[in-house]
Design an enzyme around this catalytic site. Structure first.
Site: not given
Ligand SMILES: Cc1cc2nc3c(=O)[nH]c(=O)nc-3n(C[C@H](O)[C@H](O)[C@H](O)COP(=O)(O)O)c2cc1C
Length: 346
Positions: A15, A18, A93, A177, A316-317
């Site tokens: 995912s 940033c 992205q 956004y 993601g995380r």
């Molecule tokens: C540190 C961090 C930075 C993130 N930056 C973005 C980003 O640049 N673009 C985006 O669409 N989502 C961003 N997200 C959201 C993640 O892509 C993801 O959708 C969200 O954390 C939920 O998924 P997860 O529970 O697997 O982490 C970010 C999340 C985290 C934790």
């Protein structure tokens, strides 16, 4: 999995996240090579590089990546090459922050809810309407010229992403956004052609998709992180999103990455694993593939969701904690799946 001319090795993807670690020119650094390289070697079918701004004033922070300059294109080319050379597919992205721009990075003493003023190296945010996000600066209302300029920035960034060697182009269309700001009646109070009724609120998001397609080759896929509902009374609804997604499909979007809430801090935060998959069936009927993200931590959740509910999942995380999450989730004999350089570990 096939997306246009591209074949992906699997449906478990990094995912976009940033890193707030761009150099002073908004270009990827050694941190990005190490971070994305490790995860690309860790078995994901696609690495979606974090939100990358289409113009300096569309960054959230000074640490955001960009794709508006030649210097950035060169550095992104190195990053895309590393991702590809260790076995994954490089995707990027695009980001257009609008009213969510010019704030602090998460780990400094200002943080993401605090504006950085032009006097301190920030800039004036612009948005559909002069409604600030939480504690951030009040945005200036975008003129027709601003809208044209941003659409031109999107097209140029799409072209630059192709020149840098990315195989898939994404967009952060959700999380409040600019794409989401125009789409939602809670952030768009315009009375001109770019607001008002649903047709007006769809005009900018659909123009963004058209600009992406104009700068991006026909044989390469487009993936849009899409706000499917604001989860608030008076906000954008799933019915609105169906119209949006139908228009996106017509303009050449291949996959919708389902998101919900997050326009304003008061919106409920989906926190249950796979919660957003409940919207996928309605969107699949419109002729797009679907993916989502959110709280997936266990390989069993992958099998629960793919392919019956969604076509792929972004993780993601869990992958911040463990770059080899996808290889562990795949199971089997490590010597059949892990990089050969690591076989002696097993
Ligand atoms: C540190 C961090 C930075 C993130 N930056 C973005 C980003 O640049 N673009 C985006 O669409 N989502 C961003 N997200 C959201 C993640 O892509 C993801 O959708 C969200 O954390 C939920 O998924 P997860 O529970 O697997 O982490 C970010 C999340 C985290 C934790």
């Amino acid at each position: 999995m096939r997306l246009r001319d591209l074949t992906l090795a699997n449906r478990v993807w990094l995912s976009p996240m940033c890193q707030y670690s761009a150099d002073e020119h908004g270009a990827p650094t050694d941190w990005h090579l190490a971070h994305y390289g490790a995860r690309a070697a860790g078995g994901v079918g696609m690495v979606m590089v974090e939100c990358t701004a289409v113009a300096p004033d569309m960054r959230t922070t000074v640490g955001d990546l960009g794709l508006w300059s030649e210097r950035q294109v060169e550095a992104h080319r190195r990053l895309a090459d590393v991702i590809r050379s260790v076995g994954s597919v490089p995707a990027v992205q695009l980001g257009i922050a609008g009213r969510k721009s010019s704030h602090g990075v998460p780990w400094d003493n200002t943080g993401t809810r605090h504006p950085v003023s032009p006097a301190d190296g920030g800039w004036q945010p612009i948005a559909p309407s002069p409604l600030p996000f939480s504690g951030l600066a009040k945005p200036r209302t975008m003129t027709a010229e601003d809208i044209d300029r941003v659409l031109g920035d999107v097209e140029r960034s799409a072209r630059n992403a192709h020149r840098a060697g990315y195989e898939i182009l994404g967009l952060q269309g959700a999380n409040g956004y600019l794409f989401h700001q125009f789409f939602s009646p809670l952030a768009n109070e315009r009375t001109d052609a770019w607001g008002g009724d649903l047709e007006g609120r769809l005009r900018f998001p659909l123009a963004v998709v058209a600009a992406m397609r104009a700068g991006w080759p026909e044989n390469k896929p487009l993936v849009i992180r899409t706000p499917v509902t604001d989860l608030l009374d008076a906000g954008a609804t799933v019915d609105d999103a169906e119209e949006l997604v139908a228009g996106m499909a017509e303009r050449g979007v291949d996959l919708v990455d389902i998101n919900s809430g997050a326009l304003v801090p008061e919106a409920p935060r989906p926190s249950q694993p796979l919660e957003n998959t409940r919207f996928a069936a309605r969107l699949r009927r419109l002729g797009v593939l679907t993916a989502t993200s959110g709280s997936v931590t266990d390989a069993r959740q992958l099998h629960e969701a793919i392919p019956d509910s969604v076509d792929a999942l972004f993780i993601g995380r869990a992958m911040l904690r463990d770059p080899y999450w996808a290889l562990r989730a795949r199971g089997g004999r490590p010597t059949d799946t892990w990089p050969k350089q690591y076989h002696r570990a097993f």
